[in-house]
Design a protein around this motif. Structure first.
Motif, PDB file in Angstrom:
ATOM      1  N   ARG A 758      18.498  43.785  11.823  1.00 47.72           N
ATOM      2  CA  ARG A 758      18.339  43.877  10.374  1.00 47.72           C
ATOM      3  C   ARG A 758      19.454  43.047   9.759  1.00 47.72           C
ATOM      4  O   ARG A 758      20.591  43.064  10.256  1.00 47.72           O
ATOM      5  N   LEU A 759      19.144  42.283   8.722  1.00 47.48           N
ATOM      6  CA  LEU A 759      20.172  41.448   8.113  1.00 47.48           C
ATOM      7  C   LEU A 759      20.443  41.903   6.687  1.00 47.48           C
ATOM      8  O   LEU A 759      19.520  42.109   5.902  1.00 47.48           O
ATOM      9  N   LEU A 760      21.748  42.076   6.394  1.00 50.46           N
ATOM     10  CA  LEU A 760      22.152  42.441   5.047  1.00 50.46           C
ATOM     11  C   LEU A 760      22.980  41.314   4.473  1.00 50.46           C
ATOM     12  O   LEU A 760      23.963  40.893   5.075  1.00 50.46           O
ATOM     13  N   GLU A 789      17.648  42.204   3.807  1.00 51.53           N
ATOM     14  CA  GLU A 789      17.886  42.913   2.539  1.00 51.53           C
ATOM     15  C   GLU A 789      19.153  42.398   1.886  1.00 51.53           C
ATOM     16  O   GLU A 789      19.987  41.786   2.512  1.00 51.53           O
ATOM     17  N   ILE A 790      19.266  42.699   0.600  1.00 49.17           N
ATOM     18  CA  ILE A 790      20.505  42.387  -0.102  1.00 49.17           C
ATOM     19  C   ILE A 790      21.444  43.565   0.138  1.00 49.17           C
ATOM     20  O   ILE A 790      21.076  44.720  -0.066  1.00 49.17           O
ATOM     21  N   GLY A 791      22.626  43.274   0.618  1.00 44.22           N
ATOM     22  CA  GLY A 791      23.572  44.336   0.925  1.00 44.22           C
ATOM     23  C   GLY A 791      24.138  44.990  -0.327  1.00 44.22           C
ATOM     24  O   GLY A 791      24.431  44.318  -1.303  1.00 44.22           O
ATOM     25  N   LEU A 800      27.406  42.268  13.371  1.00 44.26           N
ATOM     26  CA  LEU A 800      27.635  40.841  13.585  1.00 44.26           C
ATOM     27  C   LEU A 800      27.742  40.258  12.191  1.00 44.26           C
ATOM     28  O   LEU A 800      26.893  40.534  11.340  1.00 44.26           O
ATOM     29  N   GLN A 801      28.769  39.460  11.940  1.00 46.48           N
ATOM     30  CA  GLN A 801      28.911  38.914  10.599  1.00 46.48           C
ATOM     31  C   GLN A 801      29.029  37.402  10.644  1.00 46.48           C
ATOM     32  O   GLN A 801      29.861  36.866  11.363  1.00 46.48           O
ATOM     33  N   LEU A 809      26.577  37.334   5.919  1.00 47.31           N
ATOM     34  CA  LEU A 809      25.354  37.943   6.422  1.00 47.31           C
ATOM     35  C   LEU A 809      25.738  38.899   7.549  1.00 47.31           C
ATOM     36  O   LEU A 809      26.299  38.481   8.561  1.00 47.31           O
ATOM     37  N   ALA A 810      25.473  40.161   7.325  1.00 43.41           N
ATOM     38  CA  ALA A 810      25.878  41.178   8.301  1.00 43.41           C
ATOM     39  C   ALA A 810      24.656  41.748   9.007  1.00 43.41           C
ATOM     40  O   ALA A 810      23.639  42.040   8.389  1.00 43.41           O
TER      41      ALA A 810
END
Length: 883
Positions: A758-760, A789-791, A800-801, A809-810
């Motif tokens: 999943r990417l935030l 998604e928008i974090g 992972l960042q 992007l986390a």
RNA sequence: GGGCGCGUAGCUCAGCGGGAGAGCACUACGUUGACAUCGUAGGGGUCACUGGUUCAAUCCCAGUCGCGCCCACCA
């Protein structure tokens, strides 16, 4: 439907026949554009296609196809050379194999020449058919042979004209004589080979001074039988008192003078040198200066003749050497023998040691003809590419020697000279004209005998650029295509051919034969050795075509053709470009399956989606680069640029990113993407066509139905630079960097490929949010992500960042990866950035840099620092969250 | 003896006054329906050496070393 795999063999044969029957190789009148013409260097009629041909003809064909597509009236003039010595040797070998004693002499001249024509009809010209295999597209309907009637007429006209101007004359002087082939050869056909030999010191007795001798040194003792003098340097104290005295030549007994001549070098040998005017080029000159007789002691077979003492007569020159040495030793004349490495002249065809031989031959006053040819290059009327070859050309042209143009062969253009009973010569274009001239001269009918000799093959080759266009007639083709656009050839042929065409072209046409001369390298084997049959390292281009296809061979050659360098060629290279052809084929299959098409009325500038706007711009850039590269003869750049554009930009990025759009619900986006994907592929086919004509033509027909006709007759893409959209570029740059960063991080941390993270996105501004929105699906697909998604709130530390511009992007991964490793990865990245920042700061801290470097360079460095520092800060923050 | 060219990643070579590149080879991972003749990521270079010019040199200049080619009549 396209086949699953591409089958070059069938396609190539089929397409070649189609192109030819459609008349695509013949010049087409074009309004406006200047005509374009390349004279094919005529391969020997005895030749068969080797890698050197593959290189030169691929280059020429690529240029010709390119200029046809540019809309110019294009002529690639093909033909073959009769190759005097080479062809005569082939047929003589046949006779020998048949057991015909005395070879050609048993047949007689007419029968032999007829036999050669028969050979040509049956087995000659194989190379023309082989040329078609690599896709060469000259206008075969205009094919010429240097011995056909028209060209023979041009030869006679040229010869007579030069003779009347005194630029061709008969002279008795030393020539390089090939004892095996029994003919004179030109300086250029002499191959100097370093050989282990000896330096023999001979003590010649002085007349009237018993016991006193003068010692000369020689590498060719047998020629002493023809000595007519001994030379010493005028300043040489050692021999001063001997000048004017006579030497009694051992074995012969002839009295010969000791002369003083600058030619003798006190440092060389013994300081005294024997003079044999009939067997050495230098001695000939010395002899002339001192009135020494030239006594030839060898016959045309290299055997000792009747001018030598009886015991040696009839001996072969190498036998004679042994005998002479033995006898000299017995008489105590041979006082020293030393090992000696020196250059020995060999015939490039026969491989035998050449003999300086005193005969009557026809010469061409090359020095006079060279003058305008030198000026033409100096003035830029003709220019070499790469330029460095001009030096080679000048060097040779400025020191050019009389060109021996007669050959004692039977196969070739017989010299148009007839002799009367008293030896009076009549040089005319025909026997009738010679008879008429003789009648005028003698006042009665006399029997004339034609000169037996034929002309050096290069004499007729020198006329090629205009004789093939119909000269001496003033034909429309001659007016249209002369001077030709470019001559493509290897450096080994500059002297033999380029120089002669320049001389002849300027003499007879008053203009250079070509505007540009593109000189390519030699094809060598993988280790850099010259390919030769004897070394067994030749690569057969036809074998490569069978195995990999003609396009693969052509592109490998072009991609390896860097200016000014030879090509080390290995088969593995062709394999790589075969893969490229396969890649292109598969990309086309993808387009086909996804209904990519050439939409009528499609306007690439009107695309709406950033992805399509971007690829259209990239296409325009690639087309411009390819055009420029081809125009500048940078074939490697053209080939590699399109290779990269096709494989990396189009296949790896565009097609992958376009997949979601090709299936989009929005019909407008879907249709636009289908049209764009098809359009770009069509541009690729056009751009690649001059280099890889077969596969591109096939795809053009099979995939697009060849709208507007065959690709070979299509127009070269002219794409406006305005198609490049900077906003789309920035957006796609962002997207590919984001995908790359996520991919790299995943791999480095061994995230299982199947794991859809999943990417935030944190700290994402409006632009970034819009981009994520537009490309979310593609990003997810290519970076193997789940939800995007928008974090909100705090950035999670167990993730992972990656930092892309201002956004972080986390990807939460606590259960999949070791966070200590992630911290390590971030530290490494930070360290790399810090190194970069350090370097930039060093520069910016230097007042001289800030003061003297151009403002934009300083500004650029400042921007780089700002960017790097921002990224470092974000990475540091990411690291802090973990640690 | 003269001339020309070349020394950049293990190999073949691009590049060129301001952040070292490609292809192949190599390593790891991958059966994502265009493609395993494939994909993704990665390792690997005091750009032969020494000086000089420059704010800045792999790049320009000079020299050194090594390699290749061409031309030349050296006994």
């Amino acid at each position: 439907m396209l086949d699953k795999t591409y089958q070059p063999a069938e396609v190539e044969a089929k397409l070649y026949a189609l192109w030819e029957s459609a008349g695509l190789f013949a010049p087409k009148a074009a309004d406006g554009a200047a005509p374009y013409c390349i004279m094919m260097p005529p391969p020997n009629v005895t030749g068969s296609l080797h890698m050197g041909h593959a290189l030169t003809f691929t280059v020429q064909d690529t240029l010709v196809r390119f200029h046809r597509m540019l809309g110019r009236e294009t002529l690639w003039q093909p033909g073959m050379d009769h190759a005097g010595i080479a062809t005569q040797m082939v047929v003589e070998r046949q006779l020998a194999a048949e057991g015909v004693e005395m070879g050609r002499r048993a047949l007689g001249r007419d029968a032999f020449v007829e036999r050669v024509w028969e050979w040509k009809a049956e087995s000659g010209g194989m190379i023309a058919r082989q040329l078609q295999r690599i896709g060469a597209s000259p206008d075969w309907s205009r094919e010429r042979f240097t011995m056909d009637e028209g060209l023979s007429r041009a030869v006679r006209r040229a010869f007579v004209s030069l003779y009347r101007k005194g630029l061709i004359y008969r002279d008795k002087r030393l020539v390089n004589w090939d004892c095996k082939l029994q003919t004179a050869v030109s300086d250029l056909e002499v191959q100097q080979t370093e050989t282990n030999g000896h330096l023999w010191h001979l003590a010649y007795p002085i007349e009237g001074e018993p016991g006193r001798t003068i010692t000369v040194a020689t590498t060719r003792p047998e020629t002493m039988l023809g000595d007519t003098g001994v030379a010493v340097h005028p300043e040489d104290e050692r021999f001063r008192d001997l000048v004017g005295k006579q030497v009694i030549l051992p074995l012969v007994g002839r009295r010969i003078p000791i002369v003083a001549d600058e030619y003798s070098d006190p440092e060389k040998g013994t300081g005294a040198v024997k003079i044999t005017p009939a067997h050495d080029f230098n001695d000939f000159e010395v002899g002339r200066r001192h009135g020494l007789e030239a006594i030839s002691i060898l016959d045309e077979h290299g055997r000792v003749n009747e001018n030598a003492p009886e015991p040696y007569r009839g001996l072969d020159r190498f036998e004679a050497r042994k005998r002479v040495l033995a006898d000299l030793e017995a008489q105590g004349v041979l006082v020293e023998t030393e090992q000696h490495r020196h250059m020995v002249p060999h015939g490039d065809r026969s491989g035998t040691v050449l003999e300086p031989f005193l005969t009557d031959q026809w010469y061409c006053d090359a020095a006079t003809l060279a003058k305008p040819a030198i000026e033409a290059v100096e003035s830029g009327a003709a220019r070499f590419v790469p330029k460095q070859w001009e030096n080679t050309y000048f060097e040779w042209m400025r020191n050019i020697q009389p060109w021996c143009i007669s050959r004692q062969l039977w196969w070739g253009h017989q010299i148009p000279a007839w002799y009367g009973p008293d030896g009076q010569v009549f040089v005319e274009e025909s026997e009738e004209a010679a008879q008429e001239a003789a009648r005028v001269h003698y006042g009665s009918e006399v029997a004339l005998v034609r000169d037996e000799d034929v002309l050096d093959t290069w004499f007729s080759s020198g006329l090629w650029p205009f004789s093939t266009l119909g000269w001496p007639e003033q034909t429309p083709e001659l007016a249209r295509f002369y001077p030709t656009s470019v001559l493509v050839t290897g450096f080994d042929i500059i002297f033999f051919w380029v120089a002669r065409m320049m001389m002849m072209g300027l003499e007879f046409m008053g203009e250079v034969p070509f505007r540009e001369i593109y000189i390519h390298g030699l094809v060598r084997d993988e280790k850099g050795a010259k390919m030769s049959k004897s070394k067994g390292n030749v690569i057969d281009p036809l074998g490569l075509i069978d195995q990999y296809g003609a396009d693969a061979l052509r592109v490998s050659i072009l991609a390896s053709t860097a200016q000014g360098r030879d090509i080390k060629f290995g088969e593995s290279r062709v394999e790589g470009y075969r893969n490229f052809v396969t890649k292109l084929w598969n990309a086309a299959r993808f387009i086909e399956m996804n209904e990519g098409r050439l939409a009528s009325g499609f306007d690439p500038g009107a695309c709406r989606t950033p992805l399509n706007r971007w690829i259209v711009g990239e296409t325009a850039k690639a087309a411009a680069a390819a055009t420029e590269a081809l125009q500048a003869y940078r074939f490697n750049e053209a080939a590699l640029g399109l290779y990269h554009f096709t494989w990396s930009t189009y296949c790896d990025w565009y097609v992958e990113l376009a997949k979601p759009l090709l299936a989009a619900e929005d019909a407008a986006v879907r249709e636009e993407t289908r049209a764009t994907a098809g359009w770009v592929l069509a541009q690729i086919l056009h751009l690649l066509h001059p280099m890889a004509p077969f596969v591109t033509e096939e795809l053009w027909a099979r995939l697009f139905g060849a709208p507007g006709g065959m690709l070979a007759a299509a127009s070269w893409p002219a794409l406006d630079r305005a198609l490049v959209d900077e906003d789309a570029e920035a957006e796609l740059s962002w997207l590919t960097r984001a995908i790359g960063a996520v991919r790299a991080a995943r791999t480095e941390l061994n995230v299982p490929p199947g794991a859809r993270l999943r990417l935030l996105a944190f700290n994402a501004d409006a632009t970034t949010r819009a981009r994520l929105e537009r490309h979310g699906e593609a990003l997810a697909r290519l970076a193997r992500l789940g939800a995007i998604e928008i974090g909100e709130g705090a950035v999670p530390g167990n993730a992972l960042q990656v930092v892309v511009d201002e956004a972080t992007l986390a990807m939460p991964v606590a259960d999949v990866v070791d966070l200590a490793q992630e911290a390590q990865r971030l530290r490494k990245e930070i360290a790399r950035l810090e190194g970069e920042i350090g370097k930039i700061e060093q520069k910016l801290a230097n007042p001289k840099f800030v003061e003297r470097a151009p403002a934009e360079v300083v500004e650029e460095q400042r921007e780089r620092r700002v960017d790097a520092e921002a990224t470092r800060a974000r990475l540091a923050a990411a690291l802090a969250r973990i640690a």
